[in-house]
Scaffold this active site. Structure first.
Site, short mmCIF file in Angstrom:
data_model
loop_
_atom_site.label_atom_id
_atom_site.label_comp_id
_atom_site.label_asym_id
_atom_site.label_seq_id
_atom_site.Cartn_x
_atom_site.Cartn_y
_atom_site.Cartn_z
N GLU A 1 0.83 -1.22 0.00
CA GLU A 1 0.00 0.00 0.00
C GLU A 1 0.86 1.26 0.00
O GLU A 1 0.61 2.22 0.72
CB GLU A 1 -0.96 -0.01 1.19
CG GLU A 1 -1.90 -1.20 1.19
CD GLU A 1 -3.07 -1.06 2.16
OE1 GLU A 1 -3.02 -0.18 3.04
OE2 GLU A 1 -4.04 -1.83 2.02
N GLU B 1 -5.17 -9.07 0.33
CA GLU B 1 -5.72 -8.92 1.68
C GLU B 1 -7.21 -8.71 1.57
O GLU B 1 -7.68 -7.91 0.75
CB GLU B 1 -5.12 -7.72 2.43
CG GLU B 1 -3.75 -7.88 2.98
CD GLU B 1 -3.31 -6.65 3.78
OE1 GLU B 1 -4.19 -5.80 4.12
OE2 GLU B 1 -2.11 -6.53 4.07
#
Length: 542
Positions: A145, A294
């Site tokens: 991220e 995820e």
């Protein structure tokens, strides 16, 4: 690991669109299927788990590998490339996405030689280079991220990916290892309805488009961290809870994209299609499959600010996700069919109790750090994946690939110190035949498992046991956990099970694996040794 993005829903106006979609659901025609840019995977879709390390008393690598094996987990995502864990995973049969931490991006992105050295040290020993090296690593996740967690590293992220990919190509591996980077869903703006989604314009041309071009050329997936939980939290009540949990809604309440007239029965698929549209809008040539690195749901949170973080919701989301990916395999409305079904990694295996932040941050795990389940998944029919299955019937049997000596020793313990009722496998009794170690051990394991109330860890047996929802009863042999046994048919059945041990107590077997209560361990080992001598001397099992 990276910080999960809580942005994900786009502009405020996008939140109001589902209200229109609900009205449009009553007036629809046959959906127009929009082709996706490579939404599928190579091979069958799978579900894996992520493993974070901010856990008090984290399992040793060998114990972790044994735990994964017992739970039938064959795909994991690590947030680094710890050689100790990778070495242990070689014995578990699991394959791992390894990670490059964000704080290493600068070194790898600015120096191809450093990237090559990292591959040689961290990857090649576990990449099946030859018959003597294990084939453990399935992909490399570079950073996590980065656009939101460490935006200053964006200029070196793609160079790092390219350098690592080049180093792998130079190694001439028989099975290529793809290299990508997990992006937060918040890089996609206006995702609801999916047909109007687009990438954040400040990133689209400078970063996302070149990244996608590289991934398409390298046949690597677009990695995405995707959380319907956060979309629900930020929707101000517009998204129904059931829609986020994969629970069916009446057709009149289904979300419908007004531009494509496609129906969305869950938020997960809508988010995937939003990404597909955003990719398509950048005119990327070639297919780029999507890999969800995820997704998950917290089991506990602040009662006021995180009301949806409950065990029931976490169970519903993760159980239904597993069913959605492994059994239903519907793809998405824009890319239907099993071939387009994206694989996914559940965040996460253990509660990371050392993570800072909101209450929920420490409560995403399927298990506590001591190996007991936080809640019990309902995943029957998933091929034994996550063996803490709690459908109405579950049984404990000898693991298919367990060493026969280990199975014998575990059976000796179950019928001796474990006090399981093994009468049925003695000569002349209903479960004596077939007269072999695995058949007898399966009955003994199930007798102990049921006597412990199917408590977490009671089917472990040092990795020799496994939980199954398939009734192993055969001919005139009824296993203790079989529903064919009435409440008063025989002792040792599930109906006579003792009260399950608490999470704090755990099971005796699990305490052996974690090294706690050393005095108990020495005492148990002594009893086991005595029992083995007696049993072997009396030829009880022959």
């Amino acid at each position: 690991m990276g910080s999960r993005s809580r942005g994900g829903t786009g502009s405020g106006s996008g939140l109001l669109v589902p209200l229109l979609l609900l009205l449009l659901s009553l007036h629809h025609r046959s959906p127009v299927v929009v082709s996706a840019a490579g939404g599928g995977n190579n091979g069958e879709p799978y579900v894996g788990v992520t493993i974070g390390t901010a856990v008090t008393n984290l399992l040793s690598p060998s114990d972790l590998a044994a735990f994964l094996r017992a739970q039938r987990i064959t795909r994991v995502r690590l947030y680094d490339a710890d050689p100790r864990i990778l070495s242990a995973l070689a014995s578990s049969g699991a394959r791992a996405i390894v990670g490059v931490p964000n704080d290493e991006l600068l070194a790898l992105g600015s120096s191809p030689s450093t990237a090559a050295a990292w591959v040689a040290r961290r990857v090649l020993p576990f990449a099946g280079v030859n018959s003597t090296t294990p084939d453990v690593i399935s992909a490399i996740a570079v950073g996590d991220e980065v656009p939101t967690a460490l935006p200053s590293a964006l200029p070196v992220l793609l160079p790092a990916i390219r350098s690592l990919a080049a180093a792998l190509a130079a190694a001439n591996l028989s099975s290529p290892i793809p290299v990508s980077t997990p992006l937060p869903f918040s890089v996609v703006l206006d995702p609801f309805p999916p047909s109007q989604a687009f990438f954040n314009q400040s990133l689209a041309k400078s970063f996302v488009a070149p990244l996608l071009a590289h991934l398409a050329n390298a046949s690597a997936p677009l990695m995405l961290n995707l959380y319907p939980y956060y979309s629900l939290m930020q929707s101000n009540g517009v998204i129904p809870l059931d829609n986020a949990l994969f629970r069916p809604l009446p057709p009149s309440l289904e979300m419908v994209d007004p531009n494509t007239l496609l129906h969305y029965t869950n938020v997960f698929d809508a988010m995937l299609d939003a990404v597909r549209v955003a990719v398509r809008n950048l005119n990327v040539t070639g297919g780029v499959p999507i890999l969800v690195t995820e997704t998950g749901w917290p089991s506990y949170g602040d009662k006021r600010s995180e009301p949806y973080a409950t065990k029931d919701n976490a169970d519903a989301y993760n159980s239904n996700l597993i069913k959605h990916v492994l059994e239903d395999k519907p793809g998405t409305p824009m890319a239907p069919g099993a071939a387009a079904q994206s694989s996914a990694y559940i965040y996460e295996l253990f509660n990371e109790d050392l993570r800072p932040g909101p209450v929920s941050e420490a409560n995403w795990g399927l298990f506590y750090g001591n190996g007991t389940p936080v809640y019990l998944l309902h995943v029957s029919g998933a091929g034994g994946f996550l063996g803490n299955d709690t459908t109405d019937r579950s049984f404990c049997v000898a693991a298919d690939d367990a060493d026969e000596k280990a199975v014998q020793a575990a059976m000796d313990w179950a019928c001796g110190p474990g006090r399981a009722d093994c009468t049925a496998i003695q000569p002349g009794q209903g479960c004596y035949m077939p007269n072999d170690v695995r058949s007898h051990a399966s009955y003994a394991f199930d007798a102990y498992y049921q006597s412990q109330g199917r408590a977490a860890g009671s089917c472990y047996f040092q990795g020799a046991g496994m939980v199954t929802t398939t009734d192993p009863s055969h001919d005139n042999c009824l296993f203790p956990g079989s529903k064919l046994l009435g409440n008063d048919t025989k002792s040792g059945s599930a109906s006579n099970a003792t009260t399950p041990t608490s999470d704090a107590e755990g099971s005796a077997i699990w305490r052996l694996r974690t090294g706690r209560e050393k005095g108990f361990l020495l005492f148990l080992q002594l009893l086991l040794s005595i029992t083995v001598v007696i049993v072997m001397d009396s030829n009880f099992w022959t």
